[in-house]
Design a protein around this motif. Structure first.
Motif, mmCIF file in Angstrom:
data_model
loop_
_atom_site.group_PDB
_atom_site.id
_atom_site.type_symbol
_atom_site.label_atom_id
_atom_site.label_comp_id
_atom_site.label_asym_id
_atom_site.label_seq_id
_atom_site.Cartn_x
_atom_site.Cartn_y
_atom_site.Cartn_z
ATOM 1 N N PRO A 276 44.639 48.321 40.617
ATOM 2 C CA PRO A 276 43.806 47.289 40.111
ATOM 3 C C PRO A 276 44.162 46.194 40.549
ATOM 4 N N ALA A 277 45.494 45.774 41.433
ATOM 5 C CA ALA A 277 45.262 44.642 41.629
ATOM 6 C C ALA A 277 43.970 44.641 43.054
ATOM 7 N N ALA A 278 43.232 45.768 43.728
ATOM 8 C CA ALA A 278 42.562 45.878 44.811
ATOM 9 C C ALA A 278 41.262 44.682 44.041
ATOM 10 N N THR A 279 40.943 45.255 42.850
ATOM 11 C CA THR A 279 39.586 44.954 42.033
ATOM 12 C C THR A 279 39.758 43.620 42.131
ATOM 13 N N ALA A 280 41.044 43.042 41.659
ATOM 14 C CA ALA A 280 41.851 41.883 41.887
ATOM 15 C C ALA A 280 41.629 40.576 42.965
ATOM 16 N N ALA A 281 41.782 41.453 43.994
ATOM 17 C CA ALA A 281 41.553 40.546 45.182
ATOM 18 C C ALA A 281 40.218 40.569 45.134
ATOM 19 N N LEU A 282 39.333 41.184 45.674
ATOM 20 C CA LEU A 282 37.863 41.508 45.621
ATOM 21 C C LEU A 282 37.023 40.426 44.621
ATOM 22 N N ARG A 284 38.709 37.685 43.415
ATOM 23 C CA ARG A 284 38.702 36.246 43.871
ATOM 24 C C ARG A 284 38.150 36.420 44.939
ATOM 25 N N ARG A 285 37.598 36.834 46.053
ATOM 26 C CA ARG A 285 36.869 36.581 47.102
ATOM 27 C C ARG A 285 36.079 36.545 46.788
ATOM 28 N N PHE A 286 34.838 36.717 45.643
ATOM 29 C CA PHE A 286 33.990 36.213 44.950
ATOM 30 C C PHE A 286 33.623 35.154 44.517
ATOM 31 N N GLU A 287 34.978 34.772 44.256
ATOM 32 C CA GLU A 287 34.958 33.663 43.360
ATOM 33 C C GLU A 287 35.217 32.998 43.773
ATOM 34 N N GLU A 290 31.565 31.556 44.767
ATOM 35 C CA GLU A 290 30.424 31.143 44.465
ATOM 36 C C GLU A 290 29.534 32.318 44.457
ATOM 37 N N ILE A 291 30.247 33.363 44.102
ATOM 38 C CA ILE A 291 29.155 34.826 44.176
ATOM 39 C C ILE A 291 29.302 34.495 42.348
ATOM 40 N N THR A 292 28.089 35.639 41.678
ATOM 41 C CA THR A 292 27.967 35.231 40.526
ATOM 42 C C THR A 292 27.543 37.076 40.574
ATOM 43 N N LEU A 293 28.285 37.318 39.966
ATOM 44 C CA LEU A 293 27.920 39.150 39.861
ATOM 45 C C LEU A 293 27.694 39.659 37.427
ATOM 46 N N ASN A 294 26.808 40.552 37.996
ATOM 47 C CA ASN A 294 26.214 40.389 36.390
ATOM 48 C C ASN A 294 26.062 41.747 36.448
ATOM 49 N N ILE A 316 27.223 37.560 52.097
ATOM 50 C CA ILE A 316 28.746 36.973 51.942
ATOM 51 C C ILE A 316 29.336 38.118 50.523
ATOM 52 N N VAL A 317 28.544 39.036 50.409
ATOM 53 C CA VAL A 317 29.633 40.278 49.956
ATOM 54 C C VAL A 317 29.605 40.701 50.415
#
Length: 365
Positions: A276-282, A284-287, A290-294, A316-317
């Motif tokens: 899960p740390a990999a998903t969290a790291a990704l 954080r980059r999106f945050e 300032e990318i909005t994910l839906n 950006i993604v």
């Protein structure tokens, strides 16, 4: 005498004729004794035109220079409206975002407001002038011109209403308020006289273009009512604010509206390690970007991660995924373009599978 904060969208100031009509509306309100701060968008499709110019020069415009270019659109509108008001005998002055004291972070094209030091606006109001503010823009601590993202003029207006203690912020557009669906696509759509903050935020984030999602977040945080109205008539419009009180507590399904977004991009990130740390790291980059994910979904750690973004965020993604390949070598992203999203928005919908069945049947038709 009261302070009124108004915002006029691109269709309301699309050409000189419509700017004259907006000036008439403002002049009438000023002669009634109200002080006015008026936030304006760029005329019509001016922002799209400017983006097209940039992409005619380079496929990937530098974000700083894009901000410098795009802020010109609102500056044109504010100057023209000030001229139209002066012609009517109404003293007016126009300010850019930086002249208005709108301070942002340093994130170009998606900046967030950090503070408002509106000394010049207050001075001009005290002189009896109508103050016209270019929406969608501000200035960073490094004195760089920044923009708040598409639709950011709504956020400018709400932020100014909060800063000056106005009880509500009037948002003028080309429709009569917030509807159960886009009235231009669905003629049977009904106007909603009131919409609670949380439901409006969901609608905005799911593609309802009538309000910028961040403006609703701000209004909800500071309990400021947003009054969405048409600039072409005097109809009542829609008030976005706290949920109505005094209702009997009964369980009922409340389907409020259908939100649709005509152009979205679905991203599938593959090669995720079972951590899960990999998903969290990704994320954080999106945050940071300032990318909005839906519509985010991942069955379990290590399986493909799927989410929906605006097409403008694709590069950006891709850069965020690329930046993590050193740490997670198998990471890769596929982009599914030219998609649309349709969302049912309401209360207590989660346990109503019949609504999902009805929605899927409608899509099938």
């Amino acid at each position: 005498m009261s302070l009124c904060v108004q915002k006029y969208g691109g269709t309301s100031v699309e050409n000189p004729t419509r700017i004259q009509a907006v000036a008439d509306r403002i002049a009438e309100r000023r002669r009634a004794g109200d002080d006015l701060i008026v936030v304006v968008s760029a005329m019509g499709d001016m922002t799209d035109y400017l983006i097209g110019l940039a992409k005619g020069v380079t496929a990937k415009p530098p974000r700083r220079e894009l901000d410098m270019l795009l802020t010109a659109g609102e500056r044109i509108t504010m100057a023209l409206l000030a001229m139209a008001l002066e012609r009517r005998g109404v003293s007016a002055i126009s300010f850019t975002g930086s002249q208005s004291g709108i301070l942002t972070d340093d994130s170009h094209t998606k900046a967030r407001i950090r503070d408002i030091r509106a000394f010049r606006i207050r001075e001009e109001l005290d002189r009896g002038r109508v103050v016209i503010v270019a929406g969608f823009q501000g200035v960073s601590p490094q004195k760089e011109i920044t923009t708040l993202g598409r639709g950011g003029s709504d956020t400018t207006a709400v932020a100014l209403a909060i800063a000056f203690g106005a009880p509500e912020c009037e948002i003028y557009t080309d429709v009569d308020g917030v509807f159960t669906a886009d009235p231009r696509a669905c003629p049977r759509a009904r106007r909603l006289p009131e919409v609670p903050y949380d439901m409006m935020l969901e609608l905005a984030n799911m593609g309802a273009a009538v309000l910028h999602g961040r403006s609703v977040e701000l209004a909800m945080k500071y309990n400021t009512v947003i009054h969405v109205r048409s600039s072409f008539n005097e109809n009542a419009g829609t008030r976005v604010g706290p949920a109505s009180e005094g209702r009997s507590p009964r369980e009922e399904t409340l389907l409020r509206a259908i939100a649709a977004e005509g152009q979205v991009c679905r991203v599938v990130v593959r090669g995720m390690p079972p951590d899960p740390a990999a998903t969290a790291a990704l994320f954080r980059r999106f945050e940071q970007a300032e990318i909005t994910l839906n519509l985010v979904e991942q069955e379990s750690a290590g399986t493909p991660l799927r989410f929906v973004i605006a097409p403008s965020d694709e590069t950006i993604v891709a850069a965020a995924v690329e930046s993590l390949r050193g740490e997670f070598p198998g990471l890769d992203a596929d982009f599914e373009r030219d998609l649309a999203s349709v969302s049912i928005v309401g209360a207590t919908l989660v346990n109503r599978s019949g609504l999902l069945a009805d929605g899927l049947a409608s899509l099938a038709r």
